[in-house]
Design a protein around this motif. Structure first.
Motif, short mmCIF file in Angstrom:
data_model
loop_
_atom_site.label_atom_id
_atom_site.label_comp_id
_atom_site.label_asym_id
_atom_site.label_seq_id
_atom_site.Cartn_x
_atom_site.Cartn_y
_atom_site.Cartn_z
N GLU A 142 -17.03 -59.12 63.26
CA GLU A 142 -16.38 -60.85 63.43
C GLU A 142 -17.61 -61.18 64.21
O GLU A 142 -18.58 -62.23 63.87
N PHE A 143 -17.99 -60.75 65.54
CA PHE A 143 -19.33 -61.75 66.31
C PHE A 143 -20.60 -61.93 64.84
O PHE A 143 -21.21 -63.04 64.99
N GLN A 144 -20.84 -60.36 64.53
CA GLN A 144 -21.75 -60.55 63.79
C GLN A 144 -22.19 -61.46 62.69
O GLN A 144 -22.80 -62.38 61.88
N PRO A 173 -22.55 -72.66 71.34
CA PRO A 173 -22.24 -71.03 72.44
C PRO A 173 -21.68 -69.78 71.53
O PRO A 173 -20.78 -70.48 70.76
N VAL A 174 -22.33 -68.79 71.57
CA VAL A 174 -21.11 -68.02 70.15
C VAL A 174 -19.95 -67.39 71.07
O VAL A 174 -20.33 -67.48 72.65
N ALA A 175 -18.86 -67.40 70.97
CA ALA A 175 -17.58 -66.70 71.46
C ALA A 175 -17.97 -65.23 71.92
O ALA A 175 -18.71 -64.43 71.08
N GLU A 176 -17.69 -65.30 73.26
CA GLU A 176 -18.26 -63.77 73.86
C GLU A 176 -16.87 -62.88 74.23
O GLU A 176 -17.20 -61.62 75.23
N ALA A 219 -27.06 -63.15 76.22
CA ALA A 219 -28.54 -62.84 76.09
C ALA A 219 -28.50 -64.18 74.96
O ALA A 219 -29.04 -64.99 74.98
N VAL A 220 -27.49 -64.16 74.34
CA VAL A 220 -27.52 -65.44 72.81
C VAL A 220 -27.96 -66.25 73.21
O VAL A 220 -28.08 -67.51 73.03
N ASN A 221 -26.12 -66.87 74.14
CA ASN A 221 -26.23 -67.27 74.19
C ASN A 221 -26.77 -68.16 75.38
O ASN A 221 -27.47 -69.69 75.52
N ARG A 222 -27.46 -67.85 75.80
CA ARG A 222 -28.72 -68.36 76.66
C ARG A 222 -29.68 -68.46 75.98
O ARG A 222 -30.75 -69.65 76.66
N LEU A 223 -30.80 -67.22 75.36
CA LEU A 223 -31.89 -68.22 74.24
C LEU A 223 -30.74 -69.73 73.68
O LEU A 223 -31.83 -70.30 73.21
#
Length: 442
Positions: free
Chosen positions: A182-184, A197-200, A213-217
């Motif tokens: 689901e994240f992908q 931001p993506v849900a983590e 790391a993806v959200n920081r990017l």
């Protein structure tokens, strides 16, 4: 080039193979233990048989008159004997045997205890002061058959358990990685302009650092794009104001100059400032087009924007543009400002380089296909491949910076849209055509 494999596939195959190998090792170990235990049971049966038959054989032999009597024990009914016996004296003379016994299986002289031949397992015992011996033999093939049947009995469930375990492992792996999938999918499905931001919070712990790391990017990219857009907007304002001021002063100076030669020089300066103003505007448009702002987070209806831009050109060049608009809305994630810049540059390019006595056709269909077509000479294939580059122009006497198609191509590329350039235009023998689909954004 390294090939990438699916984590779900690797875990499913690896776990299934691991479980299968462990089961096979377990079955092998169980088979060896079972064989050892069966050998002990068979040896015990040999010994027990000898101890039971020996007293009866001694009684029968000693009760014979003059040493005569039947040396072969009669069988009650026909049957296969796995255990056969032979009773002999210490010199090896045969005294009694089972009905199916083969004397060649036994040695020349009798002996006590367990022994093996090439085909049989033998146990011997003695009585009457070691004068009467009994030997009981069992075929080794019987033991191997029993061991094989026991091994097959252990292996047979694996035929059903391996497929079941494969399905079970795949289901467990798939269920465990569903949040990762689901994240992908959430990352793949979002538009290029969606930097939220993506849900983590629902990811497994092992994948949380990736989401962080993806959200920081994404956050750094969002700040960089905001800074670039801010710089572009401020630069546009700061450049246009002094250029407009300088142009106004030159125009004022032109009205005050009396000398014809000096007036021509001032006119040349005015044209240079006007060209510089247009060039700076195009460069700022190109910077904005390459700044990653071609996609918005929400869809917008682009039909009114196209109509407004064409109406603006109509005031400058009356009757030169033929506009065909769709009857329905054309919603797209393409940024409205970026779309306006793209369309303006395509129409400007068509007006400048097209034939003056032929109209420019601007058409948008219901499916989002936008076509800008003009008449004129055919652009050779070699030049057609180069005119997307900056400051590249086809062979023409028209003025321009050579940035119009480069800006349009940069916006289309940033939005994931394919910009098709054709010459001659579709359905014509001459002319030039630019086509793209505003709904094919990624």
């Amino acid at each position: 080039m390294t090939s990438r494999t699916s984590l779900q596939k690797s875990l499913g195959i690896g776990l299934t193979l691991g479980i299968t190998v462990l089961w096979l090792l377990g079955v092998t170990a169980s088979g060896l233990v079972a064989q050892h235990e069966m050998n002990e049971v068979f040896d015990s049966a040999l010994e027990e048989t000898a101890q039971r038959i020996l007293p009866l054989a001694v009684t029968d032999i000693l009760s014979r008159e003059n040493g005569t009597g039947n040396q072969t024990a009669p069988a009650m009914k026909a049957h296969d004997e796995y255990l056969t016996y032979l009773v002999r004296d210490q010199e090896g003379n045969r005294l009694l045997q089972s009905h199916d016994a083969d004397p060649r299986v036994f040695g020349t002289l009798p002996r006590e205890g367990f022994s093996n031949t090439a085909t049989h397992r033998i146990y011997g015992a003695s009585a009457v002061s070691d004068t009467i011996y009994i030997e009981v033999a069992e075929p080794l093939a019987h033991r191997r058959e029993a061991a094989l049947e026991a091994g097959l009995a252990l292996l047979l469930p694996l035929i059903f358990l391996v497929p079941i375990s494969l399905l079970g492992v795949w289901w467990i792996v798939r269920f465990s990685l569903r949040k990762v999938v689901e994240f992908q999918q959430s990352i793949e499905s979002r538009g290029a302009g969606d930097l939220s931001p993506v849900a983590e919070d629902r990811l497994p712990k092992e994948f949380e650092p990736i989401a962080v790391a993806v959200n920081r990017l994404l956050e750094r990219l969002h700040r960089a794009l905001d800074a670039e857009r801010s710089f572009t907007a401020n630069s546009a304002h700061e450049l246009r104001t002094p250029l407009a001021t300088a142009l106004a002063k030159v125009q004022r100076l032109k009205t005050q100059v009396q000398s014809h030669q000096l007036k021509n020089n001032v006119a040349e300066i005015e044209d240079a400032l006007h060209s510089l103003s247009m060039l700076s505007g195009k460069l700022l448009e190109l910077a904005k087009a390459e700044g990653g702002g071609a996609i918005s987070q929400d869809q917008h209806n682009l039909v009114p924007i196209l109509a407004m831009i064409v109406a603006d050109f109509e005031g400058q060049v009356p009757g030169r543009i033929i506009l065909n608009l769709p009857e329905r809305e054309v919603n797209s994630f393409l940024d409205p400002d970026a779309f306006a810049i793209l369309v303006r540059n395509l129409i400007e390019n068509a007006l400048k380089h097209g034939s003056d006595n032929q109209p420019v056709e601007v058409c948008m269909t219901d499916d989002g296909t936008l076509r800008v077509c003009n008449g004129g000479d055919i652009v050779p294939p070699g030049q057609l491949a180069l005119i997307r580059s900056r400051f590249a122009r086809s062979k023409t006497d028209a003025t321009g910076s050579g940035l119009g198609l480069a800006i349009a191509d940069a916006i289309a590329t940033g939005a994931g849209i394919a910009l098709h350039l054709r010459s001659p235009a579709t359905g014509r023998q001459d002319g030039f055509e630019a086509e793209l689909n505003v709904r094919s954004t990624t």
